[in-house]
Scaffold this motif. Structure first.
Motif, PDB file in Angstrom:
ATOM      1  N   ARG A 151      36.818  30.413  27.871  1.00 32.21           N
ATOM      2  CA  ARG A 151      36.791  31.128  26.738  1.00 32.21           C
ATOM      3  C   ARG A 151      37.473  30.004  25.835  1.00 32.21           C
ATOM      4  NH1 ARG A 151      37.574  36.137  29.378  1.00 32.21           N
ATOM      5  NH2 ARG A 151      39.800  35.883  28.936  1.00 32.21           N
ATOM      6  N   GLN A 152      38.798  29.538  26.227  1.00 25.66           N
ATOM      7  CA  GLN A 152      39.205  28.557  25.308  1.00 25.66           C
ATOM      8  C   GLN A 152      38.340  27.458  25.043  1.00 25.66           C
ATOM      9  OE1 GLN A 152      43.185  27.985  27.304  1.00 25.66           O
ATOM     10  NE2 GLN A 152      44.077  29.719  26.335  1.00 25.66           N
ATOM     11  N   HIS A 153      37.912  26.811  26.118  1.00 27.81           N
ATOM     12  CA  HIS A 153      37.226  25.550  25.840  1.00 27.81           C
ATOM     13  C   HIS A 153      35.987  25.827  25.074  1.00 27.81           C
ATOM     14  CE1 HIS A 153      35.520  21.664  26.978  1.00 27.81           C
ATOM     15  NE2 HIS A 153      34.247  22.527  26.679  1.00 27.81           N
ATOM     16  N   VAL A 154      35.236  26.824  24.970  1.00 25.43           N
ATOM     17  CA  VAL A 154      34.156  27.272  24.227  1.00 25.43           C
ATOM     18  C   VAL A 154      34.699  27.250  22.829  1.00 25.43           C
ATOM     19  CG1 VAL A 154      32.319  28.755  23.557  1.00 25.43           C
ATOM     20  CG2 VAL A 154      32.656  27.876  26.085  1.00 25.43           C
ATOM     21  N   ARG A 155      35.694  27.857  22.535  1.00 23.79           N
ATOM     22  CA  ARG A 155      36.184  28.075  21.286  1.00 23.79           C
ATOM     23  C   ARG A 155      36.677  26.709  20.697  1.00 23.79           C
ATOM     24  NH1 ARG A 155      36.448  32.156  17.700  1.00 23.79           N
ATOM     25  NH2 ARG A 155      37.214  33.552  19.128  1.00 23.79           N
TER      26      ARG A 155
ATOM     27  N   VAL B 238      32.681  33.143  12.657  1.00 25.87           N
ATOM     28  CA  VAL B 238      31.942  33.937  12.834  1.00 25.87           C
ATOM     29  C   VAL B 238      30.946  33.577  14.316  1.00 25.87           C
ATOM     30  CG1 VAL B 238      29.832  35.730  12.360  1.00 25.87           C
ATOM     31  CG2 VAL B 238      31.832  35.595  10.831  1.00 25.87           C
ATOM     32  N   ASP B 239      30.525  32.446  14.164  1.00 23.40           N
ATOM     33  CA  ASP B 239      29.382  31.753  15.250  1.00 23.40           C
ATOM     34  C   ASP B 239      30.421  31.399  16.201  1.00 23.40           C
ATOM     35  OD1 ASP B 239      27.167  32.001  13.906  1.00 23.40           O
ATOM     36  OD2 ASP B 239      27.476  30.180  12.607  1.00 23.40           O
ATOM     37  N   GLN B 240      31.693  30.997  16.101  1.00 22.31           N
ATOM     38  CA  GLN B 240      32.501  30.652  17.171  1.00 22.31           C
ATOM     39  C   GLN B 240      32.852  31.963  18.098  1.00 22.31           C
ATOM     40  OE1 GLN B 240      36.251  28.812  16.357  1.00 22.31           O
ATOM     41  NE2 GLN B 240      35.477  27.776  14.712  1.00 22.31           N
ATOM     42  N   THR B 241      32.987  33.148  17.347  1.00 19.93           N
ATOM     43  CA  THR B 241      33.205  34.258  17.836  1.00 19.93           C
ATOM     44  C   THR B 241      31.898  34.790  18.744  1.00 19.93           C
ATOM     45  OG1 THR B 241      34.890  34.923  16.332  1.00 19.93           O
ATOM     46  CG2 THR B 241      33.933  36.669  17.652  1.00 19.93           C
TER      47      THR B 241
ATOM     48  N   LEU C 153      29.594  33.117  20.028  1.00 19.77           N
ATOM     49  CA  LEU C 153      29.461  32.183  21.326  1.00 19.77           C
ATOM     50  C   LEU C 153      30.518  32.429  22.203  1.00 19.77           C
ATOM     51  CD1 LEU C 153      27.569  29.805  22.475  1.00 19.77           C
ATOM     52  CD2 LEU C 153      29.109  28.259  21.166  1.00 19.77           C
ATOM     53  N   VAL C 154      31.723  32.698  22.006  1.00 20.99           N
ATOM     54  CA  VAL C 154      32.859  32.710  22.751  1.00 20.99           C
ATOM     55  C   VAL C 154      32.623  34.169  23.511  1.00 20.99           C
ATOM     56  CG1 VAL C 154      35.385  33.330  23.082  1.00 20.99           C
ATOM     57  CG2 VAL C 154      34.795  31.436  21.853  1.00 20.99           C
ATOM     58  N   THR C 155      32.252  34.953  22.972  1.00 19.25           N
ATOM     59  CA  THR C 155      31.700  36.420  23.240  1.00 19.25           C
ATOM     60  C   THR C 155      30.792  36.317  24.413  1.00 19.25           C
ATOM     61  OG1 THR C 155      32.450  37.558  21.496  1.00 19.25           O
ATOM     62  CG2 THR C 155      31.051  38.719  22.718  1.00 19.25           C
TER      63      THR C 155
ATOM     64  N   GLY D 103      26.043  48.187  30.569  1.00 12.30           N
ATOM     65  CA  GLY D 103      24.628  47.616  30.571  1.00 12.30           C
ATOM     66  C   GLY D 103      24.438  46.843  29.244  1.00 12.30           C
ATOM     67  N   LEU D 104      25.474  46.258  28.684  1.00 11.19           N
ATOM     68  CA  LEU D 104      24.982  45.281  27.367  1.00 11.19           C
ATOM     69  C   LEU D 104      25.148  43.867  27.552  1.00 11.19           C
ATOM     70  CD1 LEU D 104      26.622  47.583  24.639  1.00 11.19           C
ATOM     71  CD2 LEU D 104      24.189  47.496  25.413  1.00 11.19           C
ATOM     72  N   GLY D 105      25.605  43.413  28.914  1.00  9.21           N
ATOM     73  CA  GLY D 105      25.939  42.171  29.326  1.00  9.21           C
ATOM     74  C   GLY D 105      24.946  41.007  29.045  1.00  9.21           C
ATOM     75  N   LEU D 106      23.967  41.152  29.740  1.00  3.34           N
ATOM     76  CA  LEU D 106      23.023  40.007  29.537  1.00  3.34           C
ATOM     77  C   LEU D 106      22.226  39.914  28.234  1.00  3.34           C
ATOM     78  CD1 LEU D 106      21.496  39.330  33.298  1.00  3.34           C
ATOM     79  CD2 LEU D 106      23.036  37.967  31.983  1.00  3.34           C
ATOM     80  N   GLY D 107      21.602  41.083  28.046  1.00  5.82           N
ATOM     81  CA  GLY D 107      20.913  41.414  26.732  1.00  5.82           C
ATOM     82  C   GLY D 107      21.871  41.189  25.565  1.00  5.82           C
ATOM     83  N   GLY D 108      22.969  41.683  25.533  1.00  8.69           N
ATOM     84  CA  GLY D 108      24.133  41.379  24.410  1.00  8.69           C
ATOM     85  C   GLY D 108      24.252  39.903  24.271  1.00  8.69           C
ATOM     86  N   ALA D 109      24.491  39.215  25.415  1.00 13.81           N
ATOM     87  CA  ALA D 109      24.712  37.668  25.409  1.00 13.81           C
ATOM     88  C   ALA D 109      23.379  37.031  24.783  1.00 13.81           C
ATOM     89  CB  ALA D 109      24.836  37.121  26.602  1.00 13.81           C
ATOM     90  N   ARG D 110      22.441  37.398  25.042  1.00 13.13           N
ATOM     91  CA  ARG D 110      21.209  36.750  24.688  1.00 13.13           C
ATOM     92  C   ARG D 110      21.004  37.057  22.998  1.00 13.13           C
ATOM     93  NH1 ARG D 110      15.224  38.788  26.805  1.00 13.13           N
ATOM     94  NH2 ARG D 110      15.970  40.620  26.147  1.00 13.13           N
TER      95      ARG D 110
END
Length: 148
Positions: free
Chosen positions: A24-28, A39-42, A44-46, A106-113
């Motif tokens: 998470r730290q690296h991505v941020r 907002v876009d950082q958040t 992507l980190v999420t 059950g929101l993990g992969l779909g939410g990330a997408r």
């Protein structure tokens, strides 16, 4: 087309909860260095946090590779999460909201997408899973053409 911005490109192991914090730290930090807004950082980190947790919990651990992209008009960050775990038997079902193989929502992969601009999932049962996501500081030219 990849470029170089100091500290963006990296390979990070995902073997423990502590590694999830480093991811998470690296991505941020990488997203900020490339000029992503808050907002876009958040977003992507999420997405990265969810995918890293899946790599650890369901894949038994693996790694994340971060790569800086540039198309001349926009800066991008591609994140690849890979494991050699049991794989996903039905990727389409796993991407649907409400599906869970654990105790989550059950929101993990779909939410990330939904949080990124580009998403791909490659999984083979018994071999492992690779999820690649990409976000851009602004819409890439290809995305502008697709929306027309």
């Amino acid at each position: 087309m990849s470029g170089t911005v100091a500290g963006v490109d990296a390979r990070l192991p995902i073997r423990s909860d502590r590694d999830l914090v480093w991811v998470r730290q690296h991505v941020r930090q990488a997203a900020a260095a490339l000029g992503f807004g808050l907002v876009d950082q958040t977003k992507l980190v999420t997405a990265a946090s969810e995918l890293a947790r899946n790599t650890l919990v369901y894949g038994g651990g693996g790694e994340m590779a971060a790569t800086h992209l540039s198309d001349g008009r926009a800066q991008g960050l591609r994140l690849t999460f890979a494991d050699q775990g049991p794989g996903i038997a039905d990727p389409e079902r796993a991407l649907s909201d409400g599906y869970t193989s654990g105790g989550g929502l059950g929101l993990g992969l779909g939410g990330a997408r939904r949080l990124v601009q580009e998403f791909s999932l490659d999984s083979t049962p018994g071999v492992g899973t690779t999820v690649t996501v990409t976000s851009w500081t602004v819409r890439s030219p290809r995305q502008r053409e697709e929306r027309r």
